[in-house]
Design an enzyme around this catalytic site. Structure first.
Site, short mmCIF file in Angstrom:
data_model
loop_
_atom_site.label_atom_id
_atom_site.label_comp_id
_atom_site.label_asym_id
_atom_site.label_seq_id
_atom_site.Cartn_x
_atom_site.Cartn_y
_atom_site.Cartn_z
CB SER A 120 -0.92 0.00 1.23
OG SER A 120 -0.14 -0.03 2.43
CG HIS A 141 -3.18 -1.05 -2.42
ND1 HIS A 141 -3.48 0.24 -2.06
CD2 HIS A 141 -3.32 -1.80 -1.29
CE1 HIS A 141 -3.79 0.28 -0.79
NE2 HIS A 141 -3.71 -0.95 -0.30
CD GLU A 153 -3.78 3.18 -4.73
OE1 GLU A 153 -3.84 4.42 -4.68
OE2 GLU A 153 -3.54 2.48 -3.72
CG ASN A 191 -2.62 3.63 2.33
OD1 ASN A 191 -3.73 3.69 2.85
ND2 ASN A 191 -1.94 2.51 2.25
#
Length: 296
Positions: A120, A141, A153, A191
């Site tokens: 991440s 991800h 992602e 993130n």
């Protein structure tokens, strides 16, 4: 563009077992690897229970559920993944550990295999440099939990080829996911935005702005988030949150990513969130009450 028929997953924790489940339900043959036999036992139970639940709810047919279970293979030897078309790692969020795994996979897997990371926050380009196939390394991800969350992602490293990207994107869409694409910068998209919010929630708690309950209620009812940031941190795992923040802070050099001392304290104390029964919140009493009621 090659078609992905066999998927390998390394790491059978919450993310890895969820990814394996999603892949099997999509029609892929799946090899789920973990060096810990007990972890594989837990993963098998989680997957079997999840499939039984979605069959009972009518989300998939009994035949589809049975077929998915038959397509799943559990492996304690990394060499069992040598026939996979893509290997998705979902191990601890440590660059050193992931680089070693990618070096090992590079030697074991077939030359055409794609090596994907569920990281991440860690640089895909740096992970790719541990292999002799950087053009076949990519970030994939998944959001937690993978069977429920609709987003993947995808992150291209400096040398990721167009074919690797298109093949991985097609697989993610076959999984029934919506794809967003990020450049290889620390934290990627989700993130980079999420972690400062969680960190600020810890600072609000640390400095006495409000109680944990009011912080979470404020964000749930004030911004329509399904979970408050402190609840979400517990769900993710406070150790994971801390690791990502440290990577963001080192990679971006921005003080807003410097981990809150309270978060560091909780991790040092072993208060890692739901998986340990205690984090910002204490889940042990609720678990005990559930077990007691089940005996009535």
């Amino acid at each position: 563009m090659a078609e992905i028929k066999a998927v390998g997953v390394v790491g059978s924790g919450q993310m890895g077992s969820g990814i394996a489940l999603v892949a099997a339900l999509s029609g892929s043959d799946v090899w789920l690897h973990d060096s810990d036999p007990d972890a594989l036992v837990r993963a098998r139970k989680y997957i079997d229970d999840f499939i039984q639940n979605i069959v009972s709810r009518g989300h998939v047919s009994a035949a589809e559920g049975s077929d998915a279970i038959l397509r799943l293979h559990y492996a304690s030897n990394l060499e069992d993944l040598q026939s996979a078309d893509i290997i998705i790692e979902a191990i601890v969020e440590s660059e050193d550990v992931k680089r070693k795994l990618f070096t090992d996979l590079d030697k074991i897997t077939k030359a055409s295999a794609i090596l994907a990371s569920n990281t991440s926050s860690i640089s895909i380009s740096r992970l790719a440099s541990a292999t002799n196939r950087p053009h076949q390394v990519i970030g994939m991800h998944f959001m937690n939990p993978p069977p429920i969350m609709k987003l993947i992602e995808i992150i291209r490293g400096a040398d990721t080829s167009d074919d690797t990207f298109e093949t991985t994107k097609a697989l993610a869409e076959r999984f029934g996911k919506t794809v967003i694409c990020s450049k290889d910068y620390p934290g990627f998209i989700v993130n980079r935005i999420l972690m400062p919010m969680i960190n600020e929630a810890f600072y609000a708690l640390y400095t006495g702005v409000a109680t944990k309950e009011d912080i979470d209620t404020g964000m749930k009812l004030g911004t329509r988030h399904p979970l408050g940031p402190l609840q979400l941190a517990d769900f993710i795992g406070l150790d994971v949150v801390l690791s990502v923040l440290r990577i963001l802070h080192a990679g971006l050099g921005d003080s807003r990513y410097a981990p809150c001392p309270l978060l560091v304290l909780y991790v040092d104390a072993g208060r890692l969130g739901r998986k340990r029964g205690i984090g910002v919140y204490d889940y042990r009493k609720a678990t005990q009450e559930t077990k007691s009621s089940s005996k009535l």
